[in-house]
Design a protein around this motif. Structure first.
Motif, PDB file in Angstrom:
ATOM      1  N   PHE A 311      -4.160   3.462  -0.806  1.00 11.66           N
ATOM      2  CA  PHE A 311      -3.053   2.699  -0.222  1.00 11.66           C
ATOM      3  C   PHE A 311      -2.869   3.076   1.244  1.00 11.66           C
ATOM      4  O   PHE A 311      -3.370   4.100   1.707  1.00 11.66           O
ATOM      5  N   LYS A 312      -2.128   2.230   1.943  1.00  9.80           N
ATOM      6  CA  LYS A 312      -1.729   2.519   3.315  1.00  9.80           C
ATOM      7  C   LYS A 312      -0.269   2.100   3.468  1.00  9.80           C
ATOM      8  O   LYS A 312       0.205   1.200   2.763  1.00  9.80           O
ATOM      9  N   PRO A 313       0.499   2.737   4.382  1.00  5.38           N
ATOM     10  CA  PRO A 313       1.917   2.391   4.516  1.00  5.38           C
ATOM     11  C   PRO A 313       2.107   1.012   5.134  1.00  5.38           C
ATOM     12  O   PRO A 313       1.350   0.594   6.014  1.00  5.38           O
ATOM     13  N   GLU A 314       3.117   0.318   4.649  1.00  5.32           N
ATOM     14  CA  GLU A 314       3.504  -0.961   5.260  1.00  5.32           C
ATOM     15  C   GLU A 314       4.775  -0.793   6.072  1.00  5.32           C
ATOM     16  O   GLU A 314       4.868  -1.274   7.188  1.00  5.32           O
ATOM     17  N   PHE A 315       5.787  -0.101   5.505  1.00  6.53           N
ATOM     18  CA  PHE A 315       6.997   0.197   6.267  1.00  6.53           C
ATOM     19  C   PHE A 315       7.718   1.366   5.622  1.00  6.53           C
ATOM     20  O   PHE A 315       7.474   1.722   4.466  1.00  6.53           O
ATOM     21  N   ARG A 316       8.614   1.967   6.405  1.00  2.00           N
ATOM     22  CA  ARG A 316       9.442   3.060   5.902  1.00  2.00           C
ATOM     23  C   ARG A 316      10.868   2.845   6.383  1.00  2.00           C
ATOM     24  O   ARG A 316      11.101   2.593   7.575  1.00  2.00           O
ATOM     25  N   ARG A 317      11.821   2.908   5.453  1.00  2.00           N
ATOM     26  CA  ARG A 317      13.239   2.844   5.796  1.00  2.00           C
ATOM     27  C   ARG A 317      13.870   4.150   5.335  1.00  2.00           C
ATOM     28  O   ARG A 317      13.887   4.453   4.131  1.00  2.00           O
ATOM     29  N   LEU A 318      14.342   4.934   6.297  1.00  2.36           N
ATOM     30  CA  LEU A 318      14.907   6.239   5.986  1.00  2.36           C
ATOM     31  C   LEU A 318      16.063   6.105   5.004  1.00  2.36           C
ATOM     32  O   LEU A 318      16.850   5.165   5.075  1.00  2.36           O
ATOM     33  N   ARG A 319      16.131   7.071   4.093  1.00  2.00           N
ATOM     34  CA  ARG A 319      17.159   7.125   3.043  1.00  2.00           C
ATOM     35  C   ARG A 319      17.102   5.893   2.143  1.00  2.00           C
ATOM     36  O   ARG A 319      18.068   5.556   1.482  1.00  2.00           O
ATOM     37  N   ASP A 320      15.957   5.229   2.122  1.00  3.42           N
ATOM     38  CA  ASP A 320      15.798   4.067   1.253  1.00  3.42           C
ATOM     39  C   ASP A 320      14.428   4.112   0.586  1.00  3.42           C
ATOM     40  O   ASP A 320      14.293   4.614  -0.514  1.00  3.42           O
ATOM     41  N   ARG A 321      13.394   3.648   1.259  1.00  2.00           N
ATOM     42  CA  ARG A 321      12.092   3.531   0.609  1.00  2.00           C
ATOM     43  C   ARG A 321      10.968   3.525   1.633  1.00  2.00           C
ATOM     44  O   ARG A 321      11.152   3.179   2.811  1.00  2.00           O
ATOM     45  N   THR A 322       9.794   3.893   1.144  1.00  3.02           N
ATOM     46  CA  THR A 322       8.544   3.676   1.868  1.00  3.02           C
ATOM     47  C   THR A 322       7.687   2.770   1.002  1.00  3.02           C
ATOM     48  O   THR A 322       7.503   3.025  -0.190  1.00  3.02           O
ATOM     49  N   ARG A 323       7.212   1.693   1.581  1.00  2.00           N
ATOM     50  CA  ARG A 323       6.327   0.783   0.835  1.00  2.00           C
ATOM     51  C   ARG A 323       4.900   1.000   1.294  1.00  2.00           C
ATOM     52  O   ARG A 323       4.604   1.037   2.487  1.00  2.00           O
ATOM     53  N   VAL A 324       4.008   1.125   0.316  1.00  2.00           N
ATOM     54  CA  VAL A 324       2.580   1.194   0.608  1.00  2.00           C
ATOM     55  C   VAL A 324       1.907  -0.004  -0.041  1.00  2.00           C
ATOM     56  O   VAL A 324       2.375  -0.528  -1.061  1.00  2.00           O
ATOM     57  N   VAL A 325       0.817  -0.430   0.563  1.00  2.00           N
ATOM     58  CA  VAL A 325       0.061  -1.574   0.044  1.00  2.00           C
ATOM     59  C   VAL A 325      -1.403  -1.161  -0.104  1.00  2.00           C
ATOM     60  O   VAL A 325      -1.861  -0.172   0.479  1.00  2.00           O
ATOM     61  N   LYS A 326      -2.121  -1.920  -0.911  1.00  3.35           N
ATOM     62  CA  LYS A 326      -3.527  -1.579  -1.160  1.00  3.35           C
ATOM     63  C   LYS A 326      -4.304  -1.539   0.161  1.00  3.35           C
ATOM     64  O   LYS A 326      -4.171  -2.418   1.016  1.00  3.35           O
ATOM     65  N   ASN A 327      -5.124  -0.506   0.295  1.00  2.07           N
ATOM     66  CA  ASN A 327      -5.979  -0.348   1.466  1.00  2.07           C
ATOM     67  C   ASN A 327      -7.254  -1.150   1.250  1.00  2.07           C
ATOM     68  O   ASN A 327      -8.079  -0.816   0.397  1.00  2.07           O
ATOM     69  N   GLU A 328      -7.402  -2.210   2.021  1.00  2.00           N
ATOM     70  CA  GLU A 328      -8.537  -3.113   1.825  1.00  2.00           C
ATOM     71  C   GLU A 328      -9.866  -2.465   2.182  1.00  2.00           C
ATOM     72  O   GLU A 328     -10.939  -2.984   1.842  1.00  2.00           O
ATOM     73  N   HIS A 329      -9.824  -1.307   2.865  1.00  2.00           N
ATOM     74  CA  HIS A 329     -11.067  -0.623   3.238  1.00  2.00           C
ATOM     75  C   HIS A 329     -11.409   0.524   2.294  1.00  2.00           C
ATOM     76  O   HIS A 329     -12.424   1.195   2.487  1.00  2.00           O
ATOM     77  N   TYR A 330     -10.579   0.751   1.280  1.00  2.00           N
ATOM     78  CA  TYR A 330     -10.843   1.846   0.342  1.00  2.00           C
ATOM     79  C   TYR A 330     -12.090   1.540  -0.478  1.00  2.00           C
ATOM     80  O   TYR A 330     -12.268   0.416  -0.979  1.00  2.00           O
ATOM     81  N   TRP A 331     -12.958   2.527  -0.659  1.00  3.70           N
ATOM     82  CA  TRP A 331     -14.251   2.296  -1.306  1.00  3.70           C
ATOM     83  C   TRP A 331     -14.111   1.795  -2.749  1.00  3.70           C
ATOM     84  O   TRP A 331     -14.952   1.038  -3.228  1.00  3.70           O
ATOM     85  N   ASP A 332     -13.036   2.206  -3.442  1.00 10.17           N
ATOM     86  CA  ASP A 332     -12.855   1.822  -4.851  1.00 10.17           C
ATOM     87  C   ASP A 332     -11.731   0.791  -5.007  1.00 10.17           C
ATOM     88  O   ASP A 332     -11.063   0.744  -6.027  1.00 10.17           O
ATOM     89  N   ARG A 333     -11.531  -0.033  -3.991  1.00  8.99           N
ATOM     90  CA  ARG A 333     -10.390  -0.956  -3.965  1.00  8.99           C
ATOM     91  C   ARG A 333     -10.399  -1.933  -5.141  1.00  8.99           C
ATOM     92  O   ARG A 333      -9.334  -2.361  -5.611  1.00  8.99           O
ATOM     93  N   ASP A 334     -11.576  -2.283  -5.658  1.00 12.12           N
ATOM     94  CA  ASP A 334     -11.632  -3.257  -6.750  1.00 12.12           C
ATOM     95  C   ASP A 334     -11.011  -2.710  -8.036  1.00 12.12           C
ATOM     96  O   ASP A 334     -10.624  -3.489  -8.919  1.00 12.12           O
TER      97      ASP A 334
END
Length: 644
Positions: A311-334
């Motif tokens: 995964f890679k980060p998409e956004f971070r909101r302090l005292r709330d959440r960090t969203r990560v999304v699939k890393n399209e370059h990760y070798w095992d992404r499938d």
């Protein structure tokens, strides 16, 4: 069968319900992530080299990957960035062959040089990595971490020169290589032999007063430590040059990049868990270009960070959440089924439970004790909670640099005046077992030695012998814990037990996670809570913390015989003899009692029935890349045996 929170838990305060609703409203029009879970406190950092906490562990494992990764069910090491490896017959040399398709999230290749850079940075004393000792199995890695205090005349060294103090932090200065000729003290006298060893081991002696004489290509040169600001403002003494630091030459450390996709490690001694260690997040690689372009800590900002995990980060909101999304370059992404994951920064386990019960989150890793009893009573109808033993111990640290904790009789009295059964059965109630050792039971071939069990009369006698009969004259002491209602409840119970059984005055203090960690490292506490999950299934992962001056030994305690036993175990190749050495070391630790073990954890995960790939394991580790959502079936829930 799904059970509704309001019918189950009338005891939950309305404020907690409102709090969970507030979290839902705070999300606003944000589209939901595929998977959402409570990660606890705000993470201290996303830099693998400098963190030690579980919230950071979970997030970094989603963003980065090492040479190996852990099987989500068995925790056995599996190929990660390295697709295969070879081990020499003497078990000292490991050669890793990297995947050709391993890439960073910016699309650039992950190479062997990235791992060398990251390991060097991890070992660099200026990084101040608390886990640096986990890399000391590599030949001469410990000596490299020791910097100028570790090198000796005759060593090949690298002299790092100063950089512009107004430049980007994390850029390394130019390096001059040579051979160390001698070290001189501030009076110009040569330090050698035992005198040098004694001076190097004395932290009160300022290394900036020493002069390092190095034979370089330019001839014999004299260097003295100076920070970047001092070096920019002050001319060095005649015939000398400023240097950021003097280190053992990296070429003499047991690691090298044979080519772009081959890396070799040479170990000090055979280390049966070395492959497991390489799947441990402090040893994950970071991208040099990213670190040195943005500097620390800015390189870990969401808009800057480059990672190599699923995964890679998409956004971070302090005292709330960090969203990560699939890393399209990760070798095992499938094979990564989740497209997005939200890490919620929620410290309150009551709030977390309400978020789970109201459907806002898919997984929580902790449940309030009172709710836990009710939930466990609902099994087997309630199929989303199944506590299991963990390789984890809850204990208190005692600051032995402060009175009265410098007296072993006081430390033993505090331990013996505790009622651990009241703690585990009345307060916790998930099946936790009282413990009197640091190393949890169940590791093959190892029977942990125990500290004395509860004995209030003996505790009172010891306290009186130490000069505090019936607690008279004993200073008011303070229990420090990080913000969490569970830790607060434990501290309040121990406070009551100590006051009732010993007649002493006790207060409690809570701090948020980053401040709490800083207070521990700086010994700014009397008594402080600590929990430790084994980094691998071996007693050493618990015991090597408490060597004298260890980065995670936040007690001020040290024992030369203990240090010798831990060092001897590290080189012992006979498994039975090695475990005996560790047993002897833990016996010393339990006898001198700089820590007070309380209980061994059980996992308290609650996971929605349609989540698969989630397994109970002794380290309570659950890679997000292994999880997937079964959209076809809500029940039955195979969590009791692992979600496959």
């Amino acid at each position: 069968m799904r059970l509704e929170g309001r019918s189950l838990f009338p005891w939950i305060a309305g404020a907690a319900i409102l709090c969970s609703i507030g979290w839902a409203l705070d999300r606003g029009q944000l589209p939901p992530a595929d998977f959402t879970f409570v990660n606890g406190t705000e993470v201290k950092s996303l830099d693998p080299a400098i963190v030690t906490g579980q919230p950071e562990n979970r997030m970094i494992n989603a963003l980065f990957e090492g040479l190996t990764r852990w099987n989500p069910e068995t925790l056995d090491p599996e190929p990660g960035v390295a697709e295969r490896w070879d081990v020499s017959d003497d078990l000292l040399t490991y050669t890793f062959h990297l995947r050709q398709d391993a890439k960073w999230s910016d699309g650039s290749p992950v190479t062997a040089h990235d791992f060398i850079y990251s390991m060097r940075r991890f070992l660099d004393p200026r990084t101040a990595a608390e886990y640096s000792y986990q890399a000391w199995y590599v030949k001469n890695a410990k000596k490299y971490s020791g910097g100028g205090r570790a090198v000796r005349p005759g060593d090949n060294v690298e002299v790092e020169l100063n950089v512009d103090p107004n430049g980007v932090n994390s850029i390394r200065g130019a390096v001059i290589r040579g051979k160390l000729v001698r070290i001189e003290d501030k009076s110009g006298n040569e330090l050698a032999g035992d005198a040098l060893d004694t001076a190097a081991g004395d932290a009160s002696l300022n290394i900036e007063d020493w002069t390092f004489v190095v034979a370089t290509e330019a001839g014999e040169e004299r260097f003295r430590y100076a920070d970047d600001l001092s070096a920019s403002r002050n001319e060095p003494a005649a015939g000398e040059r400023h240097a950021r630091q003097i280190l053992l030459d990296l070429h003499d450390v047991g690691m090298r990049a044979i080519d772009d996709h081959t890396i070799e490690f040479t170990l000090e001694n055979p280390t049966p868990y070395f492959l497991n260690l390489l799947g441990f997040y402090p040893l994950f690689p970071v991208q040099q270009q990213c670190v040195e372009t943005f500097g620390s800590p800015q390189w870990t900002d969401v808009e800057n960070i480059v990672c190599n995990g699923p995964f890679k980060p998409e956004f971070r909101r302090l005292r709330d959440r960090t969203r990560v999304v699939k890393n399209e370059h990760y070798w095992d992404r499938d094979n990564v089924k989740l497209n997005s994951v939200d890490f919620l920064a929620v410290e309150s386990s009551t709030t977390a439970l309400n978020l789970y019960l109201t459907g806002e989150v898919d997984w929580i890793y902790d449940v309030p004790a009172a709710a836990l009893r009710t939930l466990l009573a609902e099994r087997p109808a309630r199929d989303d909670l199944n506590p299991k033993p963990m390789l984890n111990t809850y204990f208190y640290l005692l600051n032995v640099t402060r009175k009265p904790f410098d007296d072993v009789r006081v430390r033993k009295a505090l331990s013996m005046a505790m009622d651990r059964t009241e703690l585990t059965e009345r307060l916790l109630g998930a099946g936790e077992l009282p413990t009197y050792s640091l190393v949890p039971p169940g590791l093959p071939g190892y029977d942990p030695p125990q500290s004395p069990h509860e004995n209030v009369k003996e505790a009172q006698r010891l306290l009186a012998e130490a000069g505090y009969p019936e607690g008279r004259g004993f200073p008011t002491i303070e229990i420090l814990y990080n913000t969490h209602e569970g830790h607060q409840a434990i501290a309040q119970l121990i406070r009551k037990q100590w006051q009732n059984n010993l007649g002493i005055k006790v207060r409690t203090r809570n701090e948020e996670w980053a401040t709490f960690n800083s207070s521990q490292r700086q010994l700014n506490y009397d008594v402080s809570r600590r929990g430790w999950i084994g980094d691998y299934a071996d007693p050493n992962t618990f015991l090597d913390m408490f060597v004298t001056g260890g980065e995670n030994n936040c007690t001020g305690w040290g024992n030369a015989e203990y240090d010798k036993l831990i060092a001897a175990a590290a080189v012992e190749t006979d498994p039975a003899k090695r475990l005996d050495l560790l047993h002897q070391a833990e016996t010393i630790l339990m006898d001198e009692q700089p820590i007070i073990p309380f209980y061994n954890y059980v996992s308290k995960n609650m996971v929605k029935p349609n989540i698969r790939g989630f397994y109970n394991n002794i380290q309570d580790t659950h890679p997000l890349s292994a999880l997937w959502i079964d959209a076809e079936e809500e029940t039955p829930n195979p969590f009791m045996e692992g979600r496959k």
